[in-house]
Each structure stands twice: as structure tokens, then as C-alpha cells.
Design a protein around this motif. Structure first.
Motif, short mmCIF file in Angstrom:
data_model
loop_
_atom_site.label_atom_id
_atom_site.label_comp_id
_atom_site.label_asym_id
_atom_site.label_seq_id
_atom_site.Cartn_x
_atom_site.Cartn_y
_atom_site.Cartn_z
N VAL A 85 1.10 -1.28 -0.28
CA VAL A 85 0.13 -0.33 0.15
C VAL A 85 0.91 1.33 -0.30
O VAL A 85 0.51 1.84 -0.44
CB VAL A 85 -0.95 -0.25 1.51
CG1 VAL A 85 -1.66 1.39 0.84
CG2 VAL A 85 -1.55 -1.14 0.95
N VAL A 86 1.50 1.14 0.84
CA VAL A 86 2.95 2.53 0.42
C VAL A 86 3.74 2.91 -0.93
O VAL A 86 4.21 3.74 -0.97
CB VAL A 86 3.46 2.42 2.21
CG1 VAL A 86 4.72 3.55 2.36
CG2 VAL A 86 2.69 2.21 3.39
N ALA A 87 4.36 1.46 -1.00
CA ALA A 87 4.86 1.31 -2.47
C ALA A 87 3.67 1.72 -3.29
O ALA A 87 4.45 2.70 -3.78
CB ALA A 87 4.90 -0.05 -2.53
N GLU A 88 2.44 1.51 -3.15
CA GLU A 88 1.94 2.29 -4.46
C GLU A 88 1.44 3.84 -4.39
O GLU A 88 1.20 4.35 -4.71
CB GLU A 88 0.07 1.87 -4.03
CG GLU A 88 0.02 -0.04 -4.62
CD GLU A 88 -0.84 -0.81 -4.25
OE1 GLU A 88 -1.61 -0.08 -3.86
OE2 GLU A 88 -1.37 -2.21 -4.54
N GLN A 89 0.75 4.06 -2.86
CA GLN A 89 1.41 5.52 -2.86
C GLN A 89 2.24 6.11 -3.28
O GLN A 89 2.59 7.48 -3.78
CB GLN A 89 1.48 5.63 -1.24
CG GLN A 89 0.03 5.42 -0.30
CD GLN A 89 -0.77 5.33 1.33
OE1 GLN A 89 0.59 5.61 1.39
NE2 GLN A 89 -2.20 5.81 1.42
N ARG A 90 3.54 5.96 -3.33
CA ARG A 90 4.81 6.27 -2.90
C ARG A 90 5.10 6.42 -4.79
O ARG A 90 5.27 7.23 -5.68
CB ARG A 90 5.84 5.47 -2.12
CG ARG A 90 5.77 6.34 -1.16
CD ARG A 90 7.47 5.49 -0.88
NE ARG A 90 7.81 6.18 0.90
CZ ARG A 90 7.65 5.17 1.87
NH1 ARG A 90 8.30 3.82 1.76
NH2 ARG A 90 7.97 5.94 2.55
N ALA A 91 4.36 5.49 -5.63
CA ALA A 91 4.22 5.34 -7.37
C ALA A 91 3.32 6.49 -7.30
O ALA A 91 3.96 7.22 -8.80
CB ALA A 91 4.12 3.71 -7.67
N ALA A 92 1.51 6.64 -6.88
CA ALA A 92 1.17 7.47 -7.62
C ALA A 92 1.82 9.18 -7.66
O ALA A 92 1.15 9.66 -7.56
CB ALA A 92 0.24 7.40 -6.92
N LEU A 93 2.07 9.34 -5.86
CA LEU A 93 3.00 10.29 -5.94
C LEU A 93 4.46 10.80 -6.95
O LEU A 93 4.34 11.82 -6.90
CB LEU A 93 4.11 10.31 -4.32
CG LEU A 93 4.87 11.30 -4.09
CD1 LEU A 93 3.62 13.10 -4.08
CD2 LEU A 93 5.61 11.83 -2.82
N ALA A 94 4.52 9.56 -7.36
CA ALA A 94 6.14 9.78 -8.42
C ALA A 94 5.11 9.98 -9.73
O ALA A 94 5.51 11.07 -10.80
CB ALA A 94 7.29 8.99 -8.04
N ALA A 95 4.05 9.38 -10.43
CA ALA A 95 3.68 9.71 -11.45
C ALA A 95 2.86 11.20 -11.73
O ALA A 95 2.46 11.64 -12.21
CB ALA A 95 2.80 8.05 -11.05
N SER A 96 2.53 11.35 -10.41
CA SER A 96 1.40 12.43 -10.53
C SER A 96 2.27 14.00 -10.37
O SER A 96 1.55 15.41 -10.49
CB SER A 96 0.59 12.60 -9.56
OG SER A 96 0.78 12.55 -8.47
N SER A 97 3.24 13.92 -9.82
CA SER A 97 4.43 14.68 -10.28
C SER A 97 5.52 15.19 -10.60
O SER A 97 6.01 16.02 -11.76
CB SER A 97 4.88 14.90 -8.67
OG SER A 97 6.02 13.77 -8.51
N ALA A 98 5.78 14.04 -11.91
CA ALA A 98 6.47 13.89 -12.67
C ALA A 98 6.12 15.16 -14.09
O ALA A 98 5.23 14.86 -14.41
CB ALA A 98 6.79 12.72 -13.49
N GLY A 99 7.35 15.74 -14.11
CA GLY A 99 7.44 16.77 -15.08
C GLY A 99 6.18 17.78 -14.63
O GLY A 99 6.10 18.75 -15.74
N LYS A 100 5.85 18.20 -13.23
CA LYS A 100 4.26 18.65 -13.09
C LYS A 100 5.37 20.87 -13.05
O LYS A 100 5.08 21.44 -12.57
CB LYS A 100 3.85 18.55 -12.28
CG LYS A 100 3.21 17.69 -12.89
CD LYS A 100 1.64 18.06 -13.58
CE LYS A 100 1.38 16.83 -14.54
NZ LYS A 100 0.02 16.11 -13.77
#
Length: 288
Positions: free
Chosen positions: A36-51
Motif C-alpha cells: 500500500v505504501v509502495a503504491e502511494q509512493r508510485a502515485a506520488l511520483a507519477a502525479s508530480s513527474a514533469g510538473k
């Protein structure tokens, strides 16, 4: 907690040595899995990439390097800013100094996670209190608990009050922000620090100031980051914040924390949850 830590705590108790700080007997909450924590960290990385988001908080204070390219000037010393808010989180959001023991993944929403004091407390300091301290839907506070207190400051012309909104004004919606941070351990000891006094504030030098921010808990570790809280586990915070985190804990009388929760200028009545530690190098800054 890992098995090694649990074994140390059990051994200390059996031999009547000082007990481990986090061992207050509140075992009712289950933790989510590492996935669950890994999925949250992956979502954080994806949602912030290049922004273009700046460096994030909280972080491991022992990790000196980061690769986030966004740079901004450090905020002025807190003595040249206005105190705008004080609140606290159950368990430290940051990892470092005397608070490096992982409390576990928690409920996936910021509660029962974070970092705890790694030292020992006496049986007297850990003696249970007879009533609930700062109760909420997520539980109460107990002797031995760790809390991280945030003294939030702003360059805007504002007065201390509830939430981050108190740090902004109609005239300044993009002030510089600074958080003076102190980790405390709650103890059942009337001789320990008084939380009411620690959160007193007034005017000094033309600025609203907290009068008793601890000064003997080590040289603060200063870095550029963001606002925190579990609402940012899967998205980045857009705020730019200068952090100043003291590495040593101070013991505080748990009864005074309970009294503060029953009425204060910040309308705080319980401990906030913690944001996952930010470990993605792309989302942290260098500590210089």
C-alpha cells in the motif's frame, strides 16, 4: 515495529529496566502492507513527474543529497517572521536524530505511522494516566508517545490562528514560510516541560512570536521542502517551506498536552496524521 525492537522492549520490561518509549500498550490498530505504501509512493511520483513541483517533506534528515531542481531562498529567521500556527502530529514525520524507530505503515491514511523516540523511559514516566488525552476517531495519546510539533511562521502580516490559512493574507498569498520543528516525548511527570508554556505566544520586535521554542535540543537541520500531512501521500504539495528540525527530543508532561487540546488559539484538539517519508530523490533537495 520490527522483531528485534520488540525483543529489546520485552527484555527491558522483564528485567525491570527502563522501558522502550513507544511501548504504551495500544495494540488495537492494524497496519496496511508494504504494498500500500509502495503504491502511494508510485502515485506520488507519477502525479508530480514533469510538473515542476519543488522539494517535498518530510524526509530522512540523514540523507543529504536530493535531485529536485527547484530552488528557492531560505526564509528569514523565525524571529523576523510572524508565528501563524502551531499544531502537532502523532509520531515524528521526519526521521533523524533521536527519532528513527519506524512505528509501522499505520492505517494507510497517516495514523499510527511515522517515527518514534529511540531512547528509554522510566516506569514512572510511562505510568498510565486515568483519562483520555486528546481523544479522536484515530485514538488518544499515551505516556511514551512521540509527537512532532510544528511552529509555522509566515512573512505575511498575519496573526496566529487555525490552519495554514492563518499564514496567508489578502495582501500576500505567496509569503515565505518557515516551520520550526521540535519532537517531544510524552511522559507522566509533572516536572517535565509544560506544553501550555511551550506554545505561549506574544509580540516581540513587531512580530508574533512563540515565546518558548526549545533552544537546547541540538543544532537545527535546515532544508527546503513543502507542507506535510497524509493528504499529500499521492500528490505533491505546491507550498515552498523552509524547515528547521531539532535533532534531540524534549520530554513534556502529557497532562499539559491534554489541557492544551481542550482549548487553544489554534483550535487544535487532537494529533494529526503523518505523511509518508519522501524518499524519491527527484522530490527532495540537498541538505547543505
Amino acid at each position: 515495529m520490527n522483531n528485534h525492537w520488540l525483543l529489546l522492549c520485552a527484555s527491558s520490561l522483564a528485567l525491570s529496566f527502563p522501558v522502550c518509549a513507544g511501548d504504551h500498550g495500544d495494540k488495537s490498530h492494524k497496519s496496511v502492507g508494504d504494498d500500500v505504501v509502495a503504491e502511494q509512493r508510485a502515485a506520488l511520483a507519477a502525479s508530480s513527474a514533469g510538473k515542476g513541483f519543488g522539494p517535498q517533506s518530510p524526509r530522512d534528515l540523514g540523507t543529504m543529497k536530493g535531485s529536485n531542481p527547484v530552488m528557492f531562498e531560505l526564509a528569514p529567521p523565525y524571529s523576523e517572521m510572524n508565528l501563524c500556527n502551531i499544531h502537532f502530529h502523532k509520531n515524528a514525520e521526519h526521521k533523524g536524530g533521536e527519532f528513527t524507530q519506524y512505528a509501522g505503515n499505520g492505517d494507510g491514511h497517516g495514523y499510527n505511522s511515522g517515527y518514534q523516540y529511540t531512547g528509554e523511559l522510566s516506569h514512572k514516566e510511562m505510568k498510565p494516566v486515568k483519562h483520555e488525552i486528546c481523544p479522536s476517531d484515530h485514538g488518544s495519546l499515551y505516556p511514551g508517545d512521540t509527537i512532532e510539533v510544528h511552529y509555522v511562521h509566515s512573512t505575511a502580516t498575519v496573526k496566529p490562528g487555525p490552519t495554514l490559512g492563518s499564514c496567508l493574507s489578502e495582501a500576500t498569498n505567496n509569503p515565505q514560510l518557515r516551520v520550526e520543528t521540535q519532537v517531544f516525548v510524552l511522559v507522566n511527570d509533572k516536572k517535565a516541560a509544560d506544553f501550555i508554556k511551550l506554545t505561549e505566544f506574544g509580540m516581540s520586535g513587531g512580530f508574533a512570536q512563540a515565546k518558548h521554542i526549545p533552544e537546547k535540543t541540538g543544532k537545527p537541520i535546515v532544508y527546503t521542502g513543502s507542507t506535510t500531512g497524509p493528504g499529500y501521500n499521492e500528490k505533491a504539495s505546491p507550498f515552498q517551506v523552509t524547515w528547521s528540525v531539532r535533532p534531540k527530543i524534549e520530554k513534556v508532561n502529557i497532562e499539559t498536552v491534554g489541557k492544551w487540546c481542550k482549548g487553544n488559539a489554534f483550535e487544535e484538539d487532537h494529533a494529526h496524521g503523518v505523511r509518508n517519508l519522501v524518499i524519491n530523490p527527484d522530490l527532495i533537495s540537498d541538505i547543505k
